[in-house]
Structure formats: C-alpha cells, structure tokens
Design a protein around this motif. Sequence first.
Motif, PDB file in Angstrom:
ATOM      1  N   UNK A 428      48.027  32.486  24.425  1.00  0.00           N
ATOM      2  CA  UNK A 428      48.394  33.372  23.078  1.00  0.00           C
ATOM      3  C   UNK A 428      48.904  34.758  23.681  1.00  0.00           C
ATOM      4  N   UNK A 429      48.438  35.492  25.100  1.00  0.00           N
ATOM      5  CA  UNK A 429      48.864  36.739  25.356  1.00  0.00           C
ATOM      6  C   UNK A 429      49.749  36.680  26.713  1.00  0.00           C
ATOM      7  N   UNK A 430      49.748  35.699  27.320  1.00  0.00           N
ATOM      8  CA  UNK A 430      50.702  35.332  28.566  1.00  0.00           C
ATOM      9  C   UNK A 430      49.968  35.821  29.769  1.00  0.00           C
ATOM     10  N   UNK A 431      48.676  36.533  29.636  1.00  0.00           N
ATOM     11  CA  UNK A 431      47.926  37.171  30.667  1.00  0.00           C
ATOM     12  C   UNK A 431      47.542  35.958  31.719  1.00  0.00           C
ATOM     13  N   UNK A 432      47.873  35.931  33.030  1.00  0.00           N
ATOM     14  CA  UNK A 432      47.561  34.844  33.891  1.00  0.00           C
ATOM     15  C   UNK A 432      46.219  34.574  33.889  1.00  0.00           C
ATOM     16  N   UNK A 433      46.005  33.468  33.429  1.00  0.00           N
ATOM     17  CA  UNK A 433      44.396  32.662  33.660  1.00  0.00           C
ATOM     18  C   UNK A 433      43.718  33.439  32.372  1.00  0.00           C
ATOM     19  N   UNK A 434      44.306  33.901  31.579  1.00  0.00           N
ATOM     20  CA  UNK A 434      43.608  34.664  30.411  1.00  0.00           C
ATOM     21  C   UNK A 434      42.708  36.059  31.008  1.00  0.00           C
ATOM     22  N   UNK A 435      43.190  36.616  31.922  1.00  0.00           N
ATOM     23  CA  UNK A 435      42.355  37.796  32.556  1.00  0.00           C
ATOM     24  C   UNK A 435      42.217  38.973  31.454  1.00  0.00           C
ATOM     25  N   UNK A 436      41.098  39.571  31.947  1.00  0.00           N
ATOM     26  CA  UNK A 436      40.870  40.698  30.931  1.00  0.00           C
ATOM     27  C   UNK A 436      41.251  42.218  31.767  1.00  0.00           C
ATOM     28  N   UNK A 437      42.326  42.975  30.967  1.00  0.00           N
ATOM     29  CA  UNK A 437      42.691  44.004  31.719  1.00  0.00           C
ATOM     30  C   UNK A 437      41.596  45.321  31.748  1.00  0.00           C
ATOM     31  N   UNK A 438      41.097  45.647  32.613  1.00  0.00           N
ATOM     32  CA  UNK A 438      39.878  46.805  32.423  1.00  0.00           C
ATOM     33  C   UNK A 438      40.838  48.220  32.377  1.00  0.00           C
ATOM     34  N   UNK A 439      40.052  49.190  32.083  1.00  0.00           N
ATOM     35  CA  UNK A 439      40.660  50.412  31.695  1.00  0.00           C
ATOM     36  C   UNK A 439      40.689  51.114  33.247  1.00  0.00           C
ATOM     37  N   UNK A 440      41.605  52.200  33.154  1.00  0.00           N
ATOM     38  CA  UNK A 440      41.963  52.973  34.353  1.00  0.00           C
ATOM     39  C   UNK A 440      40.736  53.804  34.540  1.00  0.00           C
ATOM     40  N   UNK A 441      40.321  53.763  36.008  1.00  0.00           N
ATOM     41  CA  UNK A 441      39.204  54.718  36.163  1.00  0.00           C
ATOM     42  C   UNK A 441      39.426  55.539  37.315  1.00  0.00           C
TER      43      UNK A 441
END
Length: 497
Positions: A428-441
């Motif tokens: 659905x999103x195209x993100x590799x392996x459906x990974x979740x992007x974390x926020x910048x820290x």
Amino acid sequence: MIGAGMGALAAAARLAVAGHRVVVYERTETYGGALRRFERDGFRFDTGPGLLPLPAVWRDLFVKTGKEPLESCVDLVQVDPAARHVFPDGTEVPLPNASRAGVVAALDETLGAGAGERWGDFLVRARETWDRTRRPLLEEPLWPNWRVLADKEPYPSVPVKRLLRTRRARTLREIGTWELRDERLAALLESHVLAYGVDPRTAPASAAVLPYMEHAFGMWYVRGGLRELARAVYERCLARRVEFVFGAEVTGVVEKDGRAAGVELADGTVAEADHVVADVDPARLRALTDHVLDEDGDVRADPAAVGPGRAVLLLALRGEREPGVAHRTVVHAPDGEKELDFLVATGGEELPCPTVTVLRPDDPTLSPEGHESVVVSAVVPADLPWESEATVRRCADVLLEAAGRAVPGLRERLLWHELRTPDRTEDETGARFGAVPPPALAAGRGRHLHPANATRLPGLYRVGGWSHPGGGLPHAGMSGALVAGLIVEGPEFRGSQ
C-alpha cells in the motif's frame, strides 16, 4: 510529485496556494499513504495511525491554504484518558489527557507515592528538551552542520542527591533506570519509542520529547477514523486545483542540465516539471535516479537497513462497547527484554508476545448497530516470513492473547478477525518490507536523523516520513511545510516564524 502520502498532500496544497501547478502521481488507486481504511460486513477500521498528536500542524495547513479551518472539515475530538496502561504484574493505570496534575495523581494512586512526582519531574526535563530541539528538528530544514544536532544531548542533567555532581542520561533506558526507578514507569516511557520500532536501550535521551508531545498537546481522534483526515486534506488539495493521477507508477526522475526536470512513468510517458517532490522510501528513491543524492556523511541512518514494521489485527466483535472504556489501551509485554531482542535481531524462536496497542473508539459510525470494531497493533520484525501461514497464525494468536487483557470476553465476542502484516503495508505504501519510519531525534551520533528535504540533485526534494523530520503524522505535515518553503522561497528558507 511522486506519491500521495500525507507529507506529499501537505506540500501539494501549500504549493498550489503559492501559485504552482501541482500534479501528483500515485502508483496505487488512492491517497493518504498509511492512512487507509478497511471495510467488511459493515465494520470499518483504520489500518494505519488511529490517533492524532499535535493537531496544530494540520490546523496550520488548513489556515494557510484556505478560509475553512480543520474543525469545519473533520470532527476532531480529544480523547480522555489519553491511554490506559496494563502492566505485566496486573497493575492498570489510566492517564488523563493533557493534565499534569491528573497524571501525577493517577500514578501516585496506582503505582505508589512518589511515582507521580518522579514522572512529573521527568516531564519538566522533557519540556526543556522539547524547547531546545523543536525548531531545528521540526520547524526548520535540516542544518548543513547537522552534526551539532547529532553530538550534543539536549536532555538536561539531573542532580544526584547527597553528591555534588550531576548525571546526564544518554539513552531513554537510562532515564527509566536512573530517574523513574520503577519498572512500570520505565515501560510507560519506553512504549513511546517502541511504537516506532526504536530500541529504548539505544534511543537517545532526547526521545523524551515524544511522551512530552502527547502530554502537552493531548491525543486526538477524528470521528469516522483518521482516514477522514486524509480525505479532508485530499479535498483541500482538489479545491486548490492540485491534479491527481492514480495508478501511475513513476519509474524514473528525468534530469536535464544537471537538475531534476520531470518524471518518467511506467507506460513510457514523460511529464516535465520545474521541481520534483518524492514521498517515497530511500530505497525506492535511489532506484529512480542515478544521481548521487547525498554526499558521503550526509546520510545519518542507513537507508538500506530494514526497520521494524507493524502488524495490525482487525477485530469485529458482537455486542456494544461497554461504557467508560478507554479509547486506547497499551498492554505491555510480559518480557520486555525478550521482545526487544527479537525485534532488533530476529532469531529462530517464535514471535514473543509484544507490547500491544488496543484502540476501541467510541464511534458508532465504525460498526453495525450493537457491535464494536477494535484495532490491535504491535511493532514486529518486518522481514519475518510473512508468506508463511504459521507466522501469520502465530502473530494473530499473540495479538489476540494480549488484547484479551484489554477487552473483557474478547474471544466469546469475536465474530471474525483479519491480520494485516507488514508486507501488506509495503503493497500500500511502497515502504520496503512495510517498515515504519521513526521521528527524527537529536543526539545519538545522528543515527536518528533523516535525510534533508533538499537533495544534491537540484530540483529534487524529499517529503514524508522517510525524510526530515521523520515519521509520524505531525512530522509528515511539517515535512510538507518545509518542502513548500524551500521551493517557494529557495535555499535561504529557514522555516516559519
């Protein structure tokens, strides 16, 4: 514009208002990125984020792109309590929304005298961290000298009682151990980074801003589900004459005279453009151009690394939601260390019971009369063999087991369930392996910073969760504002004042 995720939509609306003709090419048949909806038998579910922190980001978008405020386009309500936490020892504590005094009192009553005070003191330090990092991390393009953000820990030192010295926590785990001094408080703290698949043992102490954001600005729900937010932003784009082409996969970024000059589609069509904005993950963006987008040392996190994904279990339940139920319940893992070890380095053992979030909205539009729709989610390794029926069955079983601690009589009420695995998210999103992007820290040697919105290819920009300032709905909206500012005002743009 490549992709119709929330960051891209935010940029598109702002650019259209600034006078640009904007065309969005989306490879799927709909908009919204991870903000999807699943419907079956009269039940409706959010399959992505279910709650909205920091709604001011989207309020600002609607103010800047038209006279209609956000609240006139969606029914935005504050949830209370913000969350109910269920710990392995059976302790349960509801945390009031955006009330420091209420949270302190609830923690003291449930976890013992002094627990609330320690958490309240932590929130004061978290606010100081927020004040130090908010602008460079969220409201400005990533600094060229980003190493200043990477090397200095903004979380303040804490005086050590009876000793004339201070101690500065470097990781979120150290905050829990040294300052909170209660396994349940530490689990509460760590759940905020674990939701993004970040290991609290290595997460910088600056991640304290995540629970602070929830405390200071509250948690909000959009009636009908957060898919309604995506709909409202999409309709705002249409009202500003943004054009959308769905089912159109971009296969390359066209370059001319040393700059991005358009995109090539899978059918061979070339669409010329003065600027190209990509809302895609790093691996896919690299495949779209042969140009070097970042010089050595520019990329902090490894863009080729596979981060954790999210498993989402949709539950159709017979019977109505009982009165007074918390919208969100976090059921903490019975063995937190085992969960983290499995998450960061998957082995041959079975998936352990993870920390699980159970969403039970008080929203009659989501289910047939007399029934309830529930969403259960957990962060899991994205590269597990999700094509295996045994893996899917095991994941569904552990999520059901954990959710049973939040929903009385769950299995007796269950009409049907459906598990959405990370590979479905990838589709659905195209993100590799459906990974979740974390926020910048900040701090952490820059491992938790994301690539800048501007690239080394003039005219090509990055937007959305895989670029500065990272993942999460507020951050996606902010990335849209930053990209629009860079295109409209040029490289000298330094963020909204």
